[in-house]
Motif scaffolding. Sequence first.
Motif, mmCIF file in Angstrom:
data_model
loop_
_atom_site.group_PDB
_atom_site.id
_atom_site.type_symbol
_atom_site.label_atom_id
_atom_site.label_comp_id
_atom_site.label_asym_id
_atom_site.label_seq_id
_atom_site.Cartn_x
_atom_site.Cartn_y
_atom_site.Cartn_z
ATOM 1 N N HIS A 121 34.881 36.728 42.007
ATOM 2 C CA HIS A 121 33.852 35.682 42.085
ATOM 3 C C HIS A 121 34.123 34.675 43.194
ATOM 4 O O HIS A 121 33.240 33.903 43.559
ATOM 5 C CB HIS A 121 33.763 34.935 40.745
ATOM 6 C CG HIS A 121 33.009 35.712 39.723
ATOM 7 N ND1 HIS A 121 33.516 35.991 38.479
ATOM 8 C CD2 HIS A 121 31.785 36.263 39.747
ATOM 9 C CE1 HIS A 121 32.632 36.696 37.796
ATOM 10 N NE2 HIS A 121 31.584 36.867 38.538
ATOM 11 N N LEU A 122 35.345 34.655 43.690
ATOM 12 C CA LEU A 122 35.645 33.704 44.771
ATOM 13 C C LEU A 122 35.371 34.296 46.152
ATOM 14 O O LEU A 122 35.457 33.598 47.162
ATOM 15 C CB LEU A 122 37.113 33.249 44.672
ATOM 16 C CG LEU A 122 37.456 32.353 43.478
ATOM 17 C CD1 LEU A 122 38.956 32.093 43.396
ATOM 18 C CD2 LEU A 122 36.702 31.023 43.557
ATOM 19 N N ARG A 134 36.144 26.764 51.924
ATOM 20 C CA ARG A 134 36.945 26.551 50.715
ATOM 21 C C ARG A 134 36.980 27.810 49.838
ATOM 22 O O ARG A 134 37.989 28.143 49.228
ATOM 23 C CB ARG A 134 36.411 25.364 49.886
ATOM 24 C CG ARG A 134 36.479 24.014 50.565
ATOM 25 C CD ARG A 134 37.804 23.731 51.209
ATOM 26 N NE ARG A 134 38.899 23.569 50.252
ATOM 27 C CZ ARG A 134 40.192 23.691 50.557
ATOM 28 N NH1 ARG A 134 40.565 24.015 51.789
ATOM 29 N NH2 ARG A 134 41.109 23.511 49.640
ATOM 30 N N LEU A 135 35.846 28.528 49.788
ATOM 31 C CA LEU A 135 35.844 29.771 49.008
ATOM 32 C C LEU A 135 36.816 30.776 49.631
ATOM 33 O O LEU A 135 37.563 31.461 48.931
ATOM 34 C CB LEU A 135 34.433 30.370 48.955
ATOM 35 C CG LEU A 135 33.492 29.756 47.913
ATOM 36 C CD1 LEU A 135 32.052 30.223 48.141
ATOM 37 C CD2 LEU A 135 33.918 30.121 46.479
ATOM 38 N N ARG A 164 37.087 24.652 42.578
ATOM 39 C CA ARG A 164 37.246 25.984 41.961
ATOM 40 C C ARG A 164 36.086 26.263 41.003
ATOM 41 O O ARG A 164 35.518 27.351 41.017
ATOM 42 C CB ARG A 164 38.578 26.062 41.225
ATOM 43 C CG ARG A 164 39.816 25.942 42.113
ATOM 44 C CD ARG A 164 40.365 27.295 42.519
ATOM 45 N NE ARG A 164 40.774 28.110 41.399
ATOM 46 C CZ ARG A 164 41.987 28.099 40.832
ATOM 47 N NH1 ARG A 164 42.916 27.281 41.294
ATOM 48 N NH2 ARG A 164 42.264 28.913 39.834
ATOM 49 N N CYS A 165 35.752 25.287 40.147
ATOM 50 C CA CYS A 165 34.689 25.528 39.154
ATOM 51 C C CYS A 165 33.311 25.574 39.812
ATOM 52 O O CYS A 165 32.533 26.503 39.596
ATOM 53 C CB CYS A 165 34.703 24.448 38.076
ATOM 54 S SG CYS A 165 36.172 24.485 37.053
ATOM 55 N N HIS A 220 39.860 32.286 47.685
ATOM 56 C CA HIS A 220 39.891 33.742 47.510
ATOM 57 C C HIS A 220 41.180 34.321 48.102
ATOM 58 O O HIS A 220 41.772 35.258 47.556
ATOM 59 C CB HIS A 220 38.661 34.397 48.148
ATOM 60 C CG HIS A 220 38.526 35.838 47.776
ATOM 61 N ND1 HIS A 220 38.314 36.834 48.696
ATOM 62 C CD2 HIS A 220 38.611 36.461 46.565
ATOM 63 C CE1 HIS A 220 38.275 38.004 48.070
ATOM 64 N NE2 HIS A 220 38.441 37.806 46.776
ATOM 65 N N HIS A 221 41.611 33.728 49.202
ATOM 66 C CA HIS A 221 42.880 34.153 49.811
ATOM 67 C C HIS A 221 44.033 33.959 48.807
ATOM 68 O O HIS A 221 44.892 34.818 48.662
ATOM 69 C CB HIS A 221 43.110 33.338 51.093
ATOM 70 C CG HIS A 221 44.426 33.622 51.735
ATOM 71 N ND1 HIS A 221 44.638 34.746 52.518
ATOM 72 C CD2 HIS A 221 45.611 32.960 51.681
ATOM 73 C CE1 HIS A 221 45.908 34.752 52.920
ATOM 74 N NE2 HIS A 221 46.522 33.674 52.435
ATOM 75 N N ASN A 222 44.006 32.797 48.107
ATOM 76 C CA ASN A 222 45.068 32.517 47.119
ATOM 77 C C ASN A 222 44.926 33.337 45.839
ATOM 78 O O ASN A 222 45.898 33.518 45.119
ATOM 79 C CB ASN A 222 45.048 31.030 46.716
ATOM 80 C CG ASN A 222 45.518 30.163 47.863
ATOM 81 O OD1 ASN A 222 46.100 30.671 48.815
ATOM 82 N ND2 ASN A 222 45.253 28.866 47.780
ATOM 83 N N HIS A 223 43.689 33.774 45.548
ATOM 84 C CA HIS A 223 43.439 34.525 44.298
ATOM 85 C C HIS A 223 42.611 35.777 44.631
ATOM 86 O O HIS A 223 41.443 35.874 44.256
ATOM 87 C CB HIS A 223 42.675 33.648 43.286
ATOM 88 C CG HIS A 223 43.317 32.323 43.038
ATOM 89 N ND1 HIS A 223 44.356 32.153 42.146
ATOM 90 C CD2 HIS A 223 43.095 31.099 43.580
ATOM 91 C CE1 HIS A 223 44.731 30.878 42.156
ATOM 92 N NE2 HIS A 223 43.982 30.231 43.014
ATOM 93 N N PRO A 224 43.215 36.726 45.339
ATOM 94 C CA PRO A 224 42.428 37.892 45.782
ATOM 95 C C PRO A 224 41.944 38.762 44.620
ATOM 96 O O PRO A 224 41.028 39.573 44.799
ATOM 97 C CB PRO A 224 43.416 38.672 46.667
ATOM 98 C CG PRO A 224 44.772 38.138 46.347
ATOM 99 C CD PRO A 224 44.615 36.775 45.794
#
Length: 716
Positions: free
Chosen positions: A682-683, A669-670, A613-614, A674-678
């Motif tokens: 930045h993702l 992975r991005l 993530r970071c 991004h799917h989990n945190h739409p």
Amino acid sequence: MATYSRLPGSVALITLQNPPVNALSAAVRQGIVDTVQRALKDPKVTSVVICGQNGKFCGGADIREFAGPMLGPPLVPMIHAIEAVDKPVAAAIEGVALGGGLELALGCHYRIAHSKALLGLPEVTLGLLPGAGGSQRLPRLIGLTAALDLITTGRHISAAEALKLGILDQVTDNNVVDQAVEFVRRVAGQPLDSRRLSTLPCPPDVDSLLDKAMVKVRQRSRGALAPVACVQALMAAASLPYTQGMEKERELLTTLFNSGQARALQYAFFSQRVVGKWSLPSGASWDNSAARPISKAAVIGLGTMGRGIVVALALTGISVVAVETQEKQLAEASQAVPAMLQREAGRRGLATPPGVISFSSNLQDVSEVELVIEAVFEDMSLKLQVFRHLTSVCRPGTLLCSNTSGLDIDQLAAVTQSPGLVVGMHFFAPAHVMKLLEVVYGPRSSPEAVATAMQLGKRMGKVSVAVGNCPGFVGNRMLKPYLEQANFLLEEGATPQQVDEALEEFGFPMGVFRMSDLSGLDVGWRIRKEAGLTGPGVESTRTRQGRRYSPLPDQVCEAGRLGQKTGRGWYQYDGPGGRVARSDPWVHIFLEAYRAEHDLVARSIAPEEILERCLYALINEGFNILQDAMAAGPEDIDAIYVFGYGWPRHHGGPMFHAGQVGLGRILERLQHHHHNHPDVPHLKPSTLLRRLVAVGSPPVQKWREFINKERVHSQL
Ligand SMILES: CCC[C@H](O)CC(=O)SCCNC(=O)CCNC(=O)[C@H](O)C(C)(C)COP(=O)([O-])OP(=O)([O-])OC[C@H]1O[C@@H](n2cnc3c(N)ncnc32)[C@H](O)[C@@H]1OP(=O)([O-])[O-]
């Protein structure tokens, strides 16, 4: 190659020829093998001198060859053959004898150097160890303690220090080849046995020096393999006969060569050189832009940054007018700066600090300088005021630079009479120590202004990187998504320690929360307030300006916890200014209460997710920066992160690391995150990353060319 000549009398002179540093390429090694044979067979030759062309003995193995298959004669037997010659062989060292270059000299029977020469075994900085006998011969010559220091640090030493350590037989201020020729003539016919280092005993490790060194190296190396292998090679030297020691050296070298770390460190070596050859999207570069000579400069604002910049300038011999309008700050700075200068000059081995500094509270006093660096508080209205003033007091043609860490250079240029002469010079604290300098060009900055700032950076010993004008420039722009992810991870269940440990395990000297505590949490808080993200009147939600937002760092600041300076931040310290971070129960209670308030259920988060993530969010922003042409190539971004942000050098830099992980994997992975945190833009994978994956994920060295082509065809 290497040339052979017989000097009047009976000395054979072998000259290494491979500009610019006479690196030991296949052709040079072949040349040495052939010429040594010739000297051996020539009955008229009684002694031999080996030197390098153009004032440089040898910069070591040819690093460019490491990427391909090994061709030509190997170094180890070549050096053994020199050592075995029954006529005295001397190395005449001028300029540098580094790595394989010094190992070649250690194979010679005598070593004579010019007083200005530099010697060292810097292989560790390239992810290797001195693998041409250096790890076995050097301790036999100078003992374990000194060899350990040189081999594990890779530092370059002066001829004077090398003489003191016993590496050299003679140092001269005169022509080193002439001296070496005279020397070998004198010693011709004397027995050579005691000069063959491989035949000498190595001092044993009586005090467990190497065991203790191993513990320290493992602690300090933060996952780097080479320093550990260097100590292992010295352990072999101290405990095994020479031949077996050499076997161990070869075995360790092979492991290192095949590690990704050696590739990363060699890439970092070359990227440092690539960024020095800057070019702008306009086509401006060293080739067509001349730098102005600078002998007088001024620094405005004598806070921490300004003081460091004054010292950095003075160390190059530039006269500096140091201006501070607040009397108290000026009085403190005029005490502190000379002491800082003295200390830094001492650290660099300079007897007298070369530059002259004058202190003033009057901006009028900068009227005669050629360049001004503004280093006032990071506040646009204040900076605009200073620039308006400067443009009226400075003589026409003065370069005006701002040490902003992310504000708009063009806005500053707009209030001056010569916008072309305005650039950003973004230093990193402490400015006289940190190697990185971002030189920020705005749309109106002239090539001459960029060239001058780049040249000045070089004079100050900085790695200067030319970057475009966008919020946060390159380094801080990429830091934003990294910090943001770290905060989101806390919301989701991680602790500051867990996040920091994952990042430190990866190789960062400090995790994100320890680093924030060190720099002061109020810096980011102020920026967020200015951006309207927090402050009175802003609703305390987890979505702001249309995207996910974590108010956690604001709330920590609101609790008066500003980091080390207040003795409390994400951690607790012994008191204000304390350095040792300890877990703070307050933070854990605070996080639990925060999660409860926002109906967040804490989950256990693995270190892999923390890293992904970071780091992938940061890397993704790097791709956006390349796409926007704010950095000329991946090497620029990587140099910025290695030299300014503590990115572990043995991972090459964020963009190199992306290539090592695999661009397809980063993209996948991005997409997943991004799917989990739409609601986290930045993702969202960058277009450039997608394009690179679509064309088969070319190696990082090919990206620059790809981006330029894509830009021409308007694909980006
Ligand atoms: C079997 C194992 C054997 C052994 O133990 C392993 C080794 O020896 S490992 C080696 C151990 N040796 C080292 O680690 C020494 C590495 N070198 C240095 O530290 C510095 O270059 C040196 C101090 C020599 C000169 O500094 P300076 O005056 O500021 O100049 P500069 O830095 O700008 O370089 C000028 C140009 O030369 C290029 N180049 C340089 N060295 C090498 C090389 N070995 N090879 C190839 N190229 C090399 C450099 O890329 C640049 O090229 P370009 O195309 O113009 O950009």
